[in-house]
Structure formats: structure tokens, C-alpha cells
Design a protein around this motif. Structure first.
Motif, PDB file in Angstrom:
ATOM      1  N   VAL A 109       0.847  -1.207   0.000  1.00  0.00           N
ATOM      2  CA  VAL A 109       0.000   0.000   0.000  1.00  0.00           C
ATOM      3  C   VAL A 109       0.879   1.252   0.000  1.00  0.00           C
ATOM      4  N   THR A 293      -6.328  -4.786   4.564  1.00  0.00           N
ATOM      5  CA  THR A 293      -6.139  -3.903   3.408  1.00  0.00           C
ATOM      6  C   THR A 293      -6.998  -2.647   3.550  1.00  0.00           C
ATOM      7  N   LEU A 297      -5.643   1.133   3.446  1.00  0.00           N
ATOM      8  CA  LEU A 297      -6.137   2.003   2.374  1.00  0.00           C
ATOM      9  C   LEU A 297      -6.861   3.232   2.928  1.00  0.00           C
TER      10      LEU A 297
END
Lengths: 343, 132
Positions: A109, A293, A297
Motif C-alpha cells: 500500500v 487492506t 487504504l
């Protein structure tokens, strides 16, 4: 026909009606873990007794979160992450495989977001003190932030490699240190749900301080999830329904912050400035199958701001986003089903 | 050839007035039995410090109950069937933003001082969870 079975039937119904209770279809338990409130909600068939394994399954899920906290917290001096932070710099150190897994996603990321998310910010997050007990109530001296910035080089990362005896990590200098606060809660939530499912409880919500992972449904009915209003405590700005497995994670400037000389200082730091992000957003909510995730994010999108976030989100096919801008505007990706509740 | 069954006529022929009263009472009983638990306010809340239960409060008995938090004393207040964390001994009042809670399953917590109160019972309310 006027006698007999009608009356018996009626009395049976009367007695059954008076004695009936609606059993709650969900069980909920809460713990304070990872510096936040963790709630676990499990649905069960209301027509059946509460499953005997439900309480132990929830307890096991909490214990899994506690285990991850003990491993990954940078606030606990005895954690594996803290031991890495306490070790000398610029040398390869053995890395726990599970921390390596989380760091792999963090670095991915980080690269996709051009450094807007960074798992190596421990020195500057410690300086700001949002996670201290009690938290800081004024910003650190400007010079100390400038010194930290000067210690870093543009684009540098936590370095990982596969050594002869396992994963290894290298932190180049004292300006770098592991802080998995932007991703470890999501990972812990994923793991807690895996524990519940492994014990047969596939209809549940694990809520790690507002980082949610939802699974299954309530007997065929979608779970109803509220999204916190960024300026009105205890008010929901929007709702989204989920049936199946999906994480909903929000990052906002309202959870940990202080007001100092009329200015709001929040805990989401821009790694490129060492300061609270000023990207023009108040809150970002991400839907993604993985809470880990989604956690990373949501921070990256918050720091990037609307326009740059669009490019990042376009490269994340599993993600949908809802953004609340400081100017009152709202923006969502097409894949984010939402019901707005505030005009 | 038999026509459609007239259920009202059949009911009239097969029951007395007393039977019909009984049916009305039974229907009312069923509806009340279903709705009554939903109307009932939650009656107790649990207080935990460092995830260990320390107190169970009856929400019908008003009062202020001090508990010993990690960072100092915290007061739990019960009034009008509700409960809240009143204060953490700090000028910044960390953790008291939640305010009063009364619905089953609701939680208020002071994370830094490790104190949590939860109203007993299954989750109620408009949302199953809130992302924040």
C-alpha cells in the motif's frame, strides 16, 4: 363441534402466547484491546437455544486479538515490534513471519500510494503522542519535527528480505521505526473472524474500534452498518447494508485529536510532512474483503486527498470508498452502496 | 359441486361467543408476548476494569458508583434507567464522549483508564455496528 377441541386449542394458544419471549438473535461481547473498544456480535437462529460453543468462540476471538496486540503493538515494550524498534539500526534483524505478512501488505500500500501510508513512522507518531496515556494536548516543537524530516530520505522504505533462516527486516536509521497502528487492527479483526468461522460461527461482526469485518447475515437479512458523522458524536451520517463477507473501515480526523490555539490536530500523519494530514478530508470509509487492506487504504486515501485517491482506488479492484470532505461535499466510488441519512 | 368455503360462517357455526372471546384474548396474548420484551428497558449494566467484571448495576437504582481505573478514579452514574461514565480524573475528560447509554448491548468505555460499562442483553438499535 362447539365443545372440546376448539377450547383446548385456544387455551394452549393463550398460554403459549403469554409465556413466549423473543429470544435475542445476536449475542454481543466487548473487551478493551489494542487501545480501543472491541465488540464481537454473533448471530444465531432465534428458534434454537444459544449454541454452547458461542461464548468460548467469542472468547477465543478476543484472545486472538490480544495475541496480535502482544506481538505487534509499538506501545508495549515487550512486543516483537518494540524489540525491533529497540535494536540497533542499519542491520538485518530476524522478523516474525506474521509481522512480515502484515508488513508485506503495508509496503504494498505504501508503494501504491506513493508513500501516503508508511509503517515506519514510529519516531514521529511517538513524538506527537496521540497514543500516550494520557494523550498529548499540544503539538511537539517544530524543530523536532524538522529534525525528524531531515533524518529521512525521500522514498525510503522499511526493507524486508528472505534470509537463510526466515524473514528479515532492516531499519536504516533512527528516523525509522515500526508503527503498525494503521494496519494491525485490521489484521487482528481478520484473524478474529477466522477464529469465529473455524468454530462454526459464520454470521458475525468483529468491530475493532470501528474497524469492522462483517460475515454472513442475520438469518438471511443483511447486516446494517452505520457510518459515524465526523462532527456529531453519536450520530450516523450514512448507512450501508452488507450480506456476505466484507470489511468496513473508517479513518477520520475526529477519533484522536486535540484542539490547540484554535486549531485541530488529529492523529493521521502525513509521512511526507510529519504533520497531521491536511488533504481536505474529514473521513474516509473503505469497503474491502480484507480488513487489513481496508485499514491501510483508509489511511492512505485520507492522506492523499480526493483527486490522488481516485488514482489509488482505481488500482485496487476490491475496494470501494466513501469520502467526506472538509467542505461538506461527499464522494463515493460506484461500488459503495450507501444511504445518506444527513442532508 | 361444493362452493368455496366461507370461513367466517364456519367459525360462527363451530364456536360460541365465549369461544370467540377466548380467541380474541389469545390473539392479544400472542401479540403482547411478542412485543413485551421489546418494550422492556434493559435492567442491568456490567462494569469492567481491564476486561475483568467488577460491578453489576441495577439501572432502576439511581446512584454514583466510583471505580478504580488504570489512571485514577472513574465515576459510573445511574439515573432514569440509563448509565454513563461521568468522569475520568483528568481535565480533558477522556472517554466520556459517549454519554448516557440505556439500550441493551450499548457500551461506553474510557479506553485509557480501562473502564467499560455495557448494558446487558442482545444488541438493539438501528445499526448492527457503526464504523468510525
Amino acid at each position: 363441534m362447539r365443545e372440546g377441541w376448539w377450547r383446548w386449542l385456544m387455551w394452549v394458544v393463550v398460554l403459549a402466547g403469554c409465556g413466549s419471549e423473543v429470544p435475542s438473535a445476536t449475542s454481543q461481547a466487548s473487551r478493551l484491546l489494542m487501545g480501543t473498544l472491541v465488540n464481537i456480535t454473533v448471530w444465531h437462529d432465534p428458534s434454537q437455544p444459544v449454541p454452547a460453543g458461542e461464548g468460548p468462540a467469542m472468547q477465543a476471538a478476543f484472545e486472538e486479538i490480544a495475541r496480535i496486540e502482544a506481538l505487534m503493538s509499538s506501545q508495549r515494550p515487550d512486543s516483537a515490534v518494540s524489540r525491533i524498534n529497540q535494536a540497533p539500526r542499519n542491520q538485518w534483524l530476524p522478523l516474525d513471519g506474521e509481522i512480515g505478512l502484515v508488513l508485506d501488505e503495508a509496503v504494498r500500500v505504501q508503494e501504491r500510494s506513493d508513500g501516503a501510508f508508511d509503517p515506519g513512522l514510529e519516531p514521529i507518531t511517538r513524538l506527537w503522542g496521540f497514543s500516550r496515556d494520557p494523550p498529548a494536548d499540544q503539538p511537539p516543537p517544530t524543530k523536532r519535527i524538522a529534525d525528524w524530516l531531515a533524518s529521512r530520505q525521500e522514498g525510503e522504505r522499511v526493507r524486508l528480505r528472505q534470509g537463510s533462516e526466515g524473514r528479515e527486516i532492516l531499519l536504516a536509521h533512527q528516523g525509522m521505526g515500526l508503527d503498525l497502528g494503521g494496519i494491525a487492527k485490521g489484521y487482528a479483526v481478520d484473524r478474529a473472524m477466522a477464529v469465529l468461522k473455524s468454530r462454526g460461527f459464520g454470521h458475525a461482526i468483529v468491530d475493532g474500534g470501528g474497524n469492522l469485518l462483517v460475515a454472513g447475515s442475520k438469518g438471511g437479512t443483511a447486516w446494517r452498518i452505520g457510518i459515524q458523522h465526523p462532527r456529531q458524536a453519536n450520530q450516523v451520517v450514512a448507512a450501508t447494508s452488507i450480506q456476505g463477507d466484507m470489511a468496513v473501515v473508517t479513518s477520520g480526523d475526529y477519533e484522536r485529536f486535540f484542539l490547540y490555539q484554535g486549531q485541530r490536530y488529529h492523529h493521521i500523519l502525513d509521512p511526507r510532512a510529519g504533520l497531521p494530514s491536511t488533504s481536505g478530508l474529514m473521513a474516509v470509509t473503505i469497503r474491502h474483503p480484507s480488513a487489513m487492506t481496508a485499514d491501510a487504504l483508509s489511511t492512505a486515501v485520507f492522506v492523499l486527498g480526493l483527486e490522488k485517491a481516485k488514482a489509488l482506488l482505481a488500482t485496487e479492484p476490491g475496494a470501494a470508498a466513501l469520502l467526506l470532505l472538509a467542505n461538506g461535499a461527499r464522494w463515493t466510488t460506484p461500488g459503495f452502496p450507501v444511504q445518506w441519512l444527513v442532508p | 359441486m361444493a362452493g368455496p368455503v366461507n370461513w367466517w360462517s364456519l367459525l360462527g357455526r363451530s364456536t360460541t361467543v365465549a369461544d370467540r372471546w377466548l380467541m380474541l384474548v389469545s390473539a392479544t396474548g400472542i401479540v403482547a408476548g411478542v412485543l413485551w420484551p421489546l418494550w422492556q428497558p434493559a435492567s442491568h449494566a456490567r462494569v469492567a476494569v481491564n476486561n475483568q467484571p467488577v460491578m453489576r448495576l441495577n439501572l432502576r437504582e439511581e446512584g454514583r458508583f466510583p471505580v478504580s481505573g488504570r489512571l485514577g478514579p472513574v465515576v459510573v452514574e445511574v439515573a432514569q434507567g440509563r448509565v454513563r461514565l461521568v468522569e475520568y480524573d483528568s481535565p480533558r475528560m477522556i472517554g466520556t464522549r459517549t454519554g448516557w447509554i440505556r439500550a441493551a448491548g450499548q457500551v461506553a468505555a474510557c479506553v485509557p483508564c480501562g473502564v467499560m460499562i455495557q448494558v446487558e442483553g442482545g444488541m438493539e438499535g438501528d445499526y448492527d455496528a457503526v464504523s468510525h
